[in-house]
Scaffold this motif. Structure first.
Motif, PDB file in Angstrom:
ATOM      1  N   GLY A   1      15.907  64.267 -18.992  1.00 52.81           N
ATOM      2  CA  GLY A   1      15.458  63.094 -19.733  1.00 52.81           C
ATOM      3  C   GLY A   1      14.700  63.298 -21.023  1.00 52.81           C
ATOM      4  N   ASN A   2      14.515  64.540 -21.480  1.00 53.78           N
ATOM      5  CA  ASN A   2      13.594  64.765 -22.603  1.00 53.78           C
ATOM      6  C   ASN A   2      13.905  63.912 -23.825  1.00 53.78           C
ATOM      7  OD1 ASN A   2      11.305  66.434 -23.614  1.00 53.78           O
ATOM      8  ND2 ASN A   2      12.830  67.114 -25.098  1.00 53.78           N
ATOM      9  N   ASN A   3      15.137  63.959 -24.310  1.00 52.34           N
ATOM     10  CA  ASN A   3      15.472  63.201 -25.527  1.00 52.34           C
ATOM     11  C   ASN A   3      15.464  61.702 -25.283  1.00 52.34           C
ATOM     12  OD1 ASN A   3      16.967  65.980 -25.602  1.00 52.34           O
ATOM     13  ND2 ASN A   3      16.665  65.387 -27.724  1.00 52.34           N
ATOM     14  N   ALA A   4      15.953  61.295 -24.113  1.00 52.65           N
ATOM     15  CA  ALA A   4      15.937  59.872 -23.773  1.00 52.65           C
ATOM     16  C   ALA A   4      14.506  59.349 -23.673  1.00 52.65           C
ATOM     17  CB  ALA A   4      16.678  59.646 -22.459  1.00 52.65           C
ATOM     18  N   ARG A   5      13.625  60.176 -23.167  1.00 51.21           N
ATOM     19  CA  ARG A   5      12.219  59.778 -23.022  1.00 51.21           C
ATOM     20  C   ARG A   5      11.575  59.532 -24.388  1.00 51.21           C
ATOM     21  NH1 ARG A   5       8.294  59.986 -19.107  1.00 51.21           N
ATOM     22  NH2 ARG A   5       6.175  60.593 -19.699  1.00 51.21           N
TER      23      ARG A   5
ATOM     24  N   TYR B   1       8.413  56.654 -26.232  1.00 47.73           N
ATOM     25  CA  TYR B   1       7.567  56.875 -27.403  1.00 47.73           C
ATOM     26  C   TYR B   1       8.024  56.127 -28.652  1.00 47.73           C
ATOM     27  CZ  TYR B   1       5.293  60.231 -24.435  1.00 47.73           C
ATOM     28  OH  TYR B   1       4.607  60.805 -23.393  1.00 47.73           O
ATOM     29  N   VAL B   2       9.299  55.702 -28.684  1.00 48.82           N
ATOM     30  CA  VAL B   2       9.772  54.873 -29.792  1.00 48.82           C
ATOM     31  C   VAL B   2       9.737  53.398 -29.399  1.00 48.82           C
ATOM     32  CG1 VAL B   2      11.751  54.287 -31.242  1.00 48.82           C
ATOM     33  CG2 VAL B   2      11.188  56.681 -30.826  1.00 48.82           C
TER      34      VAL B   2
ATOM     35  N   VAL C   1       4.948  55.151 -30.836  1.00 47.92           N
ATOM     36  CA  VAL C   1       4.188  56.280 -31.378  1.00 47.92           C
ATOM     37  C   VAL C   1       4.833  56.782 -32.659  1.00 47.92           C
ATOM     38  CG1 VAL C   1       3.419  58.654 -30.922  1.00 47.92           C
ATOM     39  CG2 VAL C   1       3.342  56.936 -29.096  1.00 47.92           C
ATOM     40  N   ILE C   2       6.159  56.824 -32.687  1.00 41.72           N
ATOM     41  CA  ILE C   2       6.908  57.205 -33.885  1.00 41.72           C
ATOM     42  C   ILE C   2       8.057  56.213 -34.053  1.00 41.72           C
ATOM     43  CG2 ILE C   2       6.334  59.660 -33.875  1.00 41.72           C
ATOM     44  CD1 ILE C   2       8.935  60.217 -32.441  1.00 41.72           C
TER      45      ILE C   2
ATOM     46  N   GLU D   1      17.874  49.784 -26.982  1.00 42.11           N
ATOM     47  CA  GLU D   1      17.212  48.859 -26.061  1.00 42.11           C
ATOM     48  C   GLU D   1      17.455  49.213 -24.602  1.00 42.11           C
ATOM     49  OE1 GLU D   1      15.054  46.686 -27.173  1.00 42.11           O
ATOM     50  OE2 GLU D   1      15.543  47.474 -29.163  1.00 42.11           O
ATOM     51  N   LYS D   2      18.463  50.040 -24.351  1.00 40.75           N
ATOM     52  CA  LYS D   2      18.808  50.378 -22.963  1.00 40.75           C
ATOM     53  C   LYS D   2      18.575  51.849 -22.613  1.00 40.75           C
ATOM     54  CE  LYS D   2      22.324  46.768 -22.459  1.00 40.75           C
ATOM     55  NZ  LYS D   2      23.763  46.478 -22.191  1.00 40.75           N
ATOM     56  N   VAL D   3      18.421  52.701 -23.618  1.00 42.66           N
ATOM     57  CA  VAL D   3      18.249  54.122 -23.336  1.00 42.66           C
ATOM     58  C   VAL D   3      17.018  54.313 -22.450  1.00 42.66           C
ATOM     59  CG1 VAL D   3      16.887  54.572 -25.421  1.00 42.66           C
ATOM     60  CG2 VAL D   3      18.176  56.421 -24.372  1.00 42.66           C
ATOM     61  N   SER D   4      17.153  55.195 -21.437  1.00 46.28           N
ATOM     62  CA  SER D   4      16.048  55.419 -20.500  1.00 46.28           C
ATOM     63  C   SER D   4      16.182  56.779 -19.836  1.00 46.28           C
ATOM     64  CB  SER D   4      16.004  54.316 -19.427  1.00 46.28           C
ATOM     65  OG  SER D   4      17.161  54.373 -18.612  1.00 46.28           O
ATOM     66  N   ASP D   5      15.086  57.211 -19.246  1.00 44.78           N
ATOM     67  CA  ASP D   5      15.034  58.506 -18.557  1.00 44.78           C
ATOM     68  C   ASP D   5      14.597  58.286 -17.109  1.00 44.78           C
ATOM     69  OD1 ASP D   5      12.491  57.705 -19.615  1.00 44.78           O
ATOM     70  OD2 ASP D   5      11.690  59.685 -19.126  1.00 44.78           O
TER      71      ASP D   5
END
Length: 527
Positions: free
Chosen positions: A422-426, A431-432, A437-438, A477-481
């Motif tokens: 999940g790193n990139n999805a997270r 954080y977005v 945060v960014i 809007e749907k991306v998730s980890d």
């Protein structure tokens, strides 16, 4: 002559008809929100691909073998993970946990550990077929172990040093992108700075990169960063600080000081960037909880200590004292991720495992669990020990890129760190979208053009005509980890399409089995 002209005319007519029928492009990704990887604002448009490359962007008019309406989803460059432990990619070529979170290129050979024969590694990658693109470092621990043959707590001889230099040079000629160290691991933990400088100088003519898992990420972190910068300055190379963090509560809250130290070095001319995984727990071997001296002499030395009551008692006392120097009262922060010797312990922390195995969670029994695990073949662990505020502080910095520090996951096996799924999805979800945060554009930049430019991957990391068509399509809007520490075996969601070198590798969220990945080699020739 007339007959010849008739034949030629007919052939020309058929050729023109064939051209008229031929598609303009191989694939058009239509109606997307294009985030090109540079950090510039997104724009609405299409991206057309031809012969593995980006052929046109904007409003694309023309025919294609396939047209996919992405319906407003983001079209971004494929993500580049610069710190992985997927060195077995040629054995597990689908690398599904990476592809399904948008990663199209991976860098292996990190933390001082790599395949020893880089030429053979790339041959296997190229002939067996892999889904992502692959680059590698040559690892310091790998070459030191080969050259020094078991006894490591010493300075290498002149002959051993020459051997190590020759190994590094051969690796660079074969296409390695640089030299990596893992200075908390054996045998690299016993190396001195001057040894590392001399070995790093071998990569200088190749414009190589020095990447380091430093000697400390906690109480001695500033001395560790200073060593990293000394090596970069003296060898005149670019440096990569691997998985930047502040581990252990006594070190928390110093992220601004760490960043200031790195920024000062950059201002003085040192080329240095850093990567980060987006979780407050790390992951490495349970062996890391055992003092290095127990293994100086190999596994036989460790087993001999366990068989000697006096030597073992001294080791146990050291380990009991160690946990207290970390500001802790026990080993509850350390979780057993993957122990083949007793899978029933997977997912338990050391305190819970001691209670299960010995009926008591005393500190003495916790140490016994750690030693028994290593005696029976070792295990991977997950270690909770970072602060969210520091993580976010590092994340905001313009020179921070995101990297999973993960291997290729065997779905359903063990209880590994969720970062591998999940790193990139997270980044995009938590954080977005959630914490802001960014920005979305900066997050994509940190996963694409920043690593591509820092690591010298030409024509990748940015959506631009002529660049290789590595592309991640995701719904912001749907991306998730959904992967968690307790239940890590969940693929990232919200990535309907992923393309590598122009071929669709993920379609409607499922891996297609395609293997278009290539070897991303360094210069290979001294400059």
């Amino acid at each position: 002559m007339k007959a010849v002209r008739k034949i030629f005319g007919a052939s020309l007519a058929l050729a023109l008809i064939a051209c008229a029928w031929a598609e303009d492009y191989d694939l058009i990704l239509a109606n997307g929100r294009v985030v090109d990887g540079t950090g510039k604002p997104a724009f609405v448009g299409d991206v057309a691909l031809k012969d593995g490359r980006i052929a046109k962007m904007g409003t694309v008019i023309g025919t294609a073998k396939e047209r996919i309406d992405v319906k407003g989803a983001v079209i971004a460059p494929g993500f580049i993970d610069v710190h992985t432990h997927a060195d077995d990619v040629w054995e597990k070529p689908r690398a599904e946990n990476f592809l399904r979170m948008g990663v199209t290129s991976i860098v292996v050979g990190n933390c001082g550990g790599s395949e020893p024969d880089i030429a053979k590694f790339f041959h296997d990658v190229e002939t067996r077929g892999v889904s992502p693109n692959v680059a590698t470092f040559i690892g310091h621990n790998t070459i030191r172990e080969k050259a020094m043959k078991g006894i490591f707590d010493r300075v290498p001889s002149k002959e051993e040093m020459a051997d190590m230099k020759a190994q590094v040079d051969a690796a660079m000629k074969a296409g390695a992108i640089g030299f990596s160290t893992g200075l908390i691991y054996l045998p690299g933990a016993y190396s001195k700075t001057d040894e590392l400088v001399e070995l790093t100088k071998v990569i200088t003519p190749y414009d190589g990169i020095y990447a380091s898992h430093m000697r400390s990420e906690s109480g001695k972190i500033f001395a560790a960063i200073d060593e990293l910068l000394v090596i970069a300055r003296e060898a005149k190379v670019r440096a990569e600080l691997s998985h930047i963090k502040l581990s252990g509560e006594p070190s928390w809250g110093q992220s601004a000081k760490v960043i200031a130290m790195l920024d000062q070095a950059r201002a003085s001319g040192v080329r240095v960037t850093q990567d980060q995984y987006t979780y407050t727990a790390s992951s490495t071997s349970i062996r890391s909880l055992i003092p290095d001296e127990a293994f100086d002499g190999g596994r036989e030395k460790f087993l001999s200590i366990l068989n000697d009551p006096v030597a073992k008692a001294k080791l146990v006392e050291k380990m009991k004292a160690y946990v207290k120097t970390r500001g802790r009262v026990d080993y509850a922060y350390a979780v057993i991720a993957s122990f083949r010797g007793d899978v029933s312990l997977n997912g338990m922390n050391i305190v819970e495992a001691a209670q299960k195995l010995y009926g008591s969670d005393s500190l003495e029994n916790q140490v016994e669990v750690i030693l028994e695990i290593e005696k029976r073949g070792g295990a991977q662990g997950v270690f909770h020990g970072m602060q969210e505020e520091d993580l976010q502080s590092f994340m905001k910095h313009s020179s921070t890129m995101f990297a999973s520090d993960s291997g290729i996951r065997d779905f359903g096996q063990g209880v590994p760190h969720p970062r591998g799924y999940g790193n990139n999805a997270r980044v995009l979800a938590r954080y977005v979208r959630e914490l802001k945060v960014i920005t979305l554009e900066d997050a994509v930049r940190k996963m694409t053009s920043l690593p591509a430019r820092s690591f010298g991957f030409e024509k990748r990391g940015e959506l631009a005509v002529g660049n290789w068509a590595d592309i991640a399509v995701f719904d912001p809007e749907k991306v998730s980890d959904p992967a968690s520490y307790k239940e890590p075996h969940h693929y990232a969601k919200g990535f309907p399409f992923v393309v590598v070198n122009g071929l669709v590798v993920v379609r409607e969220g499922e891996h297609t089995g395609a293997s278009p990945g290539v070897a991303l080699k360094g210069a290979g020739v001294a400059r």
